[in-house]
Design an enzyme around this catalytic site. Structure first.
Site, PDB file in Angstrom:
ATOM      1  CG  ASP A 160      -2.164  -0.756   1.073  1.00 14.05           C
ATOM      2  OD1 ASP A 160      -2.673  -0.784  -0.054  1.00 14.05           O
ATOM      3  OD2 ASP A 160      -2.644  -1.340   2.062  1.00 14.05           O
TER       4      ASP A 160
HETATM    5  C1  BGC Z   1       0.589   1.206   6.338  1.00 20.21           C
HETATM    6  C2  BGC Z   1       0.259   0.016   5.495  1.00 20.21           C
HETATM    7  C3  BGC Z   1      -1.221  -0.084   5.307  1.00 20.21           C
HETATM    8  C4  BGC Z   1      -1.760   1.237   4.780  1.00 20.21           C
HETATM    9  C5  BGC Z   1      -3.238   1.227   4.520  1.00 20.21           C
HETATM   10  C6  BGC Z   1      -0.056   2.438   5.782  1.00 20.21           C
HETATM   11  O1  BGC Z   1       0.203   3.539   6.614  1.00 20.21           O
HETATM   12  O2  BGC Z   1       1.987   1.357   6.408  1.00 20.21           O
HETATM   13  O3  BGC Z   1       0.790  -1.149   6.102  1.00 20.21           O
HETATM   14  O4  BGC Z   1      -1.499  -1.107   4.418  1.00 20.21           O
HETATM   15  O5  BGC Z   1      -1.430   2.278   5.653  1.00 20.21           O
HETATM   16  O6  BGC Z   1      -4.032   1.367   5.605  1.00 20.21           O
HETATM   17  C1  NOJ Z   2      -1.291  -3.757   5.606  1.00 22.92           C
HETATM   18  C2  NOJ Z   2      -2.509  -3.822   4.770  1.00 22.92           C
HETATM   19  O1  NOJ Z   2      -3.596  -4.236   5.571  1.00 22.92           O
HETATM   20  C3  NOJ Z   2      -2.315  -4.785   3.620  1.00 22.92           C
HETATM   21  O2  NOJ Z   2      -3.455  -4.771   2.805  1.00 22.92           O
HETATM   22  C4  NOJ Z   2      -1.094  -4.440   2.839  1.00 22.92           C
HETATM   23  O3  NOJ Z   2      -0.933  -5.390   1.823  1.00 22.92           O
HETATM   24  C5  NOJ Z   2       0.128  -4.383   3.718  1.00 22.92           C
HETATM   25  N1  NOJ Z   2      -0.110  -3.500   4.821  1.00 22.92           N
HETATM   26  C6  NOJ Z   2       1.362  -3.926   2.974  1.00 22.92           C
HETATM   27  O4  NOJ Z   2       1.300  -2.578   2.673  1.00 22.92           O
END
Ligand code: BGC
Ligand code: NOJ
Length: 814
Positions: free
Chosen positions: A487
């Site tokens: 993400d």
């Molecule tokens: C986090 C990710 C997460 C994303 C979406 C980010 O701040 O680092 O792990 O998937 O937010 O909520």
């Molecule tokens: C947490 C999110 O919930 C997941 O959807 C995502 O793939 C990972 N972070 C990596 O960014």
């Protein structure tokens, strides 16, 4: 250093010291009423939706970290001294202390000045309430005159509003108290039709419902004025902060033990029966009274507790293993499976790190979570799949999240995460392999929840696959959109304003940046879809999917290979991300893991080479970091990934979610030692001895362990609600131990350490119990099978004739 120990027989983690490095939590509830509870009784409860139906108040990011909870105070009425059996909030020096976190319950107790008090907290099945069973024993030589006070703080339902809208909230709080039962009914006079209630099995000497009366001015929960004085004030909350507290007086002879049951519950009334009498403003309490008439009677709580134990016996009994490694056994048999159920119930909503007001159910997350729980709750997995598919857009794209109460896509986050649609194929494939329920593909499912748009679920999968083919970039690789699995790799975002969301800001047209990760995912999903099509006798269609998959594999070889590892992506300028050409972020785990897992490069050695590079450049003793070298500064063109300090989260943290992809990759190239070695590095039980470094709960996975670039290398964060749970479970059970569900039966394909002489698995699969014994007779991974004493060719245990209940499988690995 440890703060407790595993009691595997009772399926508990026993914490023996209250000041764990972080609050170590557990979950209560598994259907509609839920709570989190820490080892010092911190936490909160809610009904279905942690934001909109928050029952008790909790303050995130508090000091101390974990505050607001299910507190009890015991007061020695002769001495005037008082303490909390859960250590918090009073933090007295205790004679002993233990917290047993078990399957759906937590028992916290301690002894102070010769009085022992222990509370078992749990949510009975099929009820919207929680029970606190307090047992209190006098170990002194003299009789003890005691007062017991319960204490919770009510949340004014919407947790977001509750923590911000004080100009209104300080005036709206309302309660009723009848026969010692405290009813919380804020906003019930107007549009709400639900209330909560807090009751006690004993005759009470008083109660309090106004927080500031109970605590006293300028005082906190560690030192409530009412507890100090030893007499409740019978305060009635009018506005400000409604709480629930009962006061019970007890006289205990030496050696005498007593039990007090507290019940905290939630009820809804039909709109036309809200009040009693109807033309009054008095809460209609019939439903609560009916429930209480059962649960405040001795014995009911114990019976409900037994039933809960049976529920977990049944769920965990579906897959049990007996291997030479205690950490593998304990995680697979108990804690990892349990954590998978928590991700099913909570998705990413409520934990110590997820505030219950932020994220809905993620499309990607929920589909992947299925891999970890589909065998335990297949019917509920079916429902989840259909809910998820109903939020899919007609283009095949998907809302990134949906809200559990409305089941509609979340407009604030929107769509455009170009990996999302493929996870639906992965989730459905896992469901089909587990259950053989092909009828799910014929279900009529709408798009974007619009009635009239329904097609069969199968077409949703077709559109998912098509979505990528319609969005290929300059190299023929999938366009990344807002982001893919990562993400934080936001290649079209270019955000230069503080506070802007990396997840929703898009300043580029998205026609250039491509993802090699999605290419790998496309290969995996395409193969599954081809298999599904073949089962539905669409042979030509299956062939066309495989042709696209082959083409994508060729593209990965041509444009996604960097010489020694797989490239990660191309940015908006068409430059490589995750390549030796880059100054930082030269190699990423995602493509090494996912491409090898998907089988890309198995024949020509690319997979083995990529795994070797991973070992050389990314592996640490605490797990495999996400990329190297970490980004040392903010890169506008890369987005959130470079916003994190080096070594944390996506910027070269050990993201425990994707380590299992490498484990599966290692299994696919036949390297069981390496696969299990990686498994052990992040296995929380195997890390228990260094709990002071790891700091999070030693019984569940955390999303992240700080990477080698972080000053706190080895420290875990974001425990419980993470795709890590499902992927590790899937990797160890299906790829390392190799008991793998397939469309036409159970595959036996272990790739385990060479030093293992054998292991056993009991697996319930499609109504049949398989007792599988694996023995090693050579160093390789070739399998010879005997099914019910008969040798069979290959390694697929075919489905037995209907009516069969048990199948014995013997596998020799050589
Ligand atoms: C986090 C990710 C997460 C994303 C979406 C980010 O701040 O680092 O792990 O998937 O937010 O909520
Ligand atoms: C947490 C999110 O919930 C997941 O959807 C995502 O793939 C990972 N972070 C990596 O960014």
């Amino acid at each position: 250093m440890k703060y407790g120990y595993f009691d595997d027989k009772n399926r508990e983690y026993v914490i023996t010291q209250p000041d764990t490095p972080l609050p170590w939590i557990n979950y209560l509830g598994c259907q509609a009423y839920f709570g989190i509870i820490s080892n010092t009784a911190g936490g909160y409860s809610f009904y279905r939706d942690a934001r909109l139906r928050r029952i008790t108040r909790y303050r995130y990011n508090n000091a101390p970290f974990d505050f607001g909870g299910r507190y009890i105070y015991v007061r020695d009425d002769a001495a005037g001294d008082f303490w909390s059996p859960s250590w918090q909030p009073t933090r007295r020096k205790l004679e002993n202390y233990s917290c047993r976190h078990g399957m759906g319950y937590t028992t916290i107790g301690s002894q102070y000045n010769g009085v022992e008090a222990s509370t078992r907290y749990f949510v009975p099945l099929d009820e919207n309430l929680e029970i606190w069973q307090l047992t209190i024993t006098n170990h002194r030589r003299q009789a003890a005159e005691l007062s017991v006070f319960s204490a919770i703080e009510f949340c004014l339902w919407d947790a977001q509003d509750d923590s911000t809208n004080f100009q209104r909230n300080f005036s709206i709080g309302e309660v009723e108290v009848e026969n010692g039962v405290i009813y919380h009914k804020t906003e019930y006079r107007e549009r709400r039709d639900h209330y909560s209630f807090f009751a006690c099995s004993e005759k009470i000497s008083g109660f309090d419902t106004q927080r500031d009366t109970f605590l006293g001015p300028y005082r906190g929960w560690d030192d409530p004025a009412v507890v100090e004085s030893g007499q409740a004030c019978n305060s009635l909350a009018h506005g400000w902060a409604p709480i629930g507290s009962h006061h019970v007086r007890l006289s205990l002879e030496p050696g005498e033990s007593r039990q007090i049951v507290f019940v905290l519950g939630y009820q809804e009334n039909p709109r036309d029966q809200k009040f009693d009498p109807l033309d009054s403003q008095i809460l209609n309490k019939k439903k609560a009274k009916c429930v209480l008439s059962r649960y405040l009677v001795p014995g009911t709580a114990d019976a409900a507790f037994e039933k809960l134990g049976q529920y977990w016996d049944d769920l965990l009994g579906i897959c049990q293993v007996d291997t030479p490694d205690v950490h593998t056994n304990r995680m697979v048999n108990i804690w990892n499976a349990y954590q998978c159920m928590a991700t099913f119930n909570m998705s990413r909503s409520a934990s110590s790190y997820e505030s219950g007001i932020g994220r809905g159910l993620g499309f990607r997350d929920s589909n992947q979570d299925l891999l970890g729980f589909v065998h335990m709750v297949p019917e509920r997995a079916r429902e989840r799949i259909l809910d998820l598919a109903a939020t899919q857009l007609p283009t095949g794209g998907a809302y990134h999240q949906y809200q559990p109460l409305t089941k509609r896509g979340n407009n604030d986050v929107g769509s455009g995460f170009n990996d999302d649609p493929h996870w639906l194929i992965i989730g459905v494939a896992a469901y089909l392999k587990e259950t053989g329920d092909w009828s799910i593909l014929d279900e009529a499912v709408p798009y974007d929840n619009e009635p009239g748009t329904e097609t069969e679920l199968y077409e949703h999968l077709q559109r998912s696959f098509r979505y990528t083919l319609d969005r290929l970039g300059p190299h023929g690789l999938p366009l990344i959109g807002r982001a893919d699995w990562n993400d934080c790799l936001n290649l079209n975002c270019f955000s230069d304003s503080p506070g802007q969301s990396f997840q929703t800001t898009t300043n580029k047209d998205g026609k250039v940046a491509e993802s090699v990760f999605i290419a790998g995912l496309f290969v995996l999903a395409g193969r599954e879809l081809a298999e599904i099509a073949r089962h539905r006798c669409h042979k030509a269609e299956a062939r066309s999917y495989l042709a696209e998959v082959e083409k994508m594999e060729a593209t990965i070889r041509q444009h996604g290979w960097d010489g020694e590892w797989f490239i990660r992506a191309y940015d908006d300028f068409g430059r490589k991300v995750g390549s030796k050409e880059c100054v930082e972020g030269k190699i990423f785990i995602e493509t090494q893991g996912f491409c090898t897992l998907a089988g890309v490069g198995l024949e020509d050695g690319l997979a083995a080479r990529a795994l070797k590079s991973t070992r050389q450049l990314l592996a640490t003793k605490h797990g495999i970091v996400l990329q190297q070298p970490a980004y040392s500064k903010y890169y506008l063109e890369l987005g959130e990934i470079s916003s994190y300090p080096p070594g944390y989260k996506e910027n070269a943290g050990i993201f425990c979610h994707n380590n299992p992809w490498v484990m599966i990759g290692e299994a696919r190239v036949g390297n069981g030692d390496s696969a299990h070695d990686y498994y052990s590095r992040i296995n929380p039980s195997a890390r228990e001895e260094m709990s002071n470094v790891h700091r999070c709960e030693p019984y569940v996975y955390a999303q992240m362990i700080a990477g080698r670039d972080a000053p706190t290398h080895g420290e875990a964060k974001n425990s419980w609600l993470t795709g890590t749970a499902a992927w590790n479970y899937y990797a160890i059970t299906q790829w390392i131990l190799g008991v793998r569900t397939d469309y036409d039966g159970l595959l036996i394909a272990p790739v385990v350490p060479k030093g293992w002489k054998g292991f056993k698995v009991t697996r319930k699969f499609r109504g049949v119990t398989y007792d599988i014994v694996v023995e090693r007779s050579g160093d390789g991974n070739a399998v010879s099978l005997e099914v019910d004493g008969q040798s069979i060719a290959g390694n697929l245990v075919p489905l037995p004739p209907s009516g069969t209940t048990n199948v014995a499988v013997k596998a020799i690995v050589a």
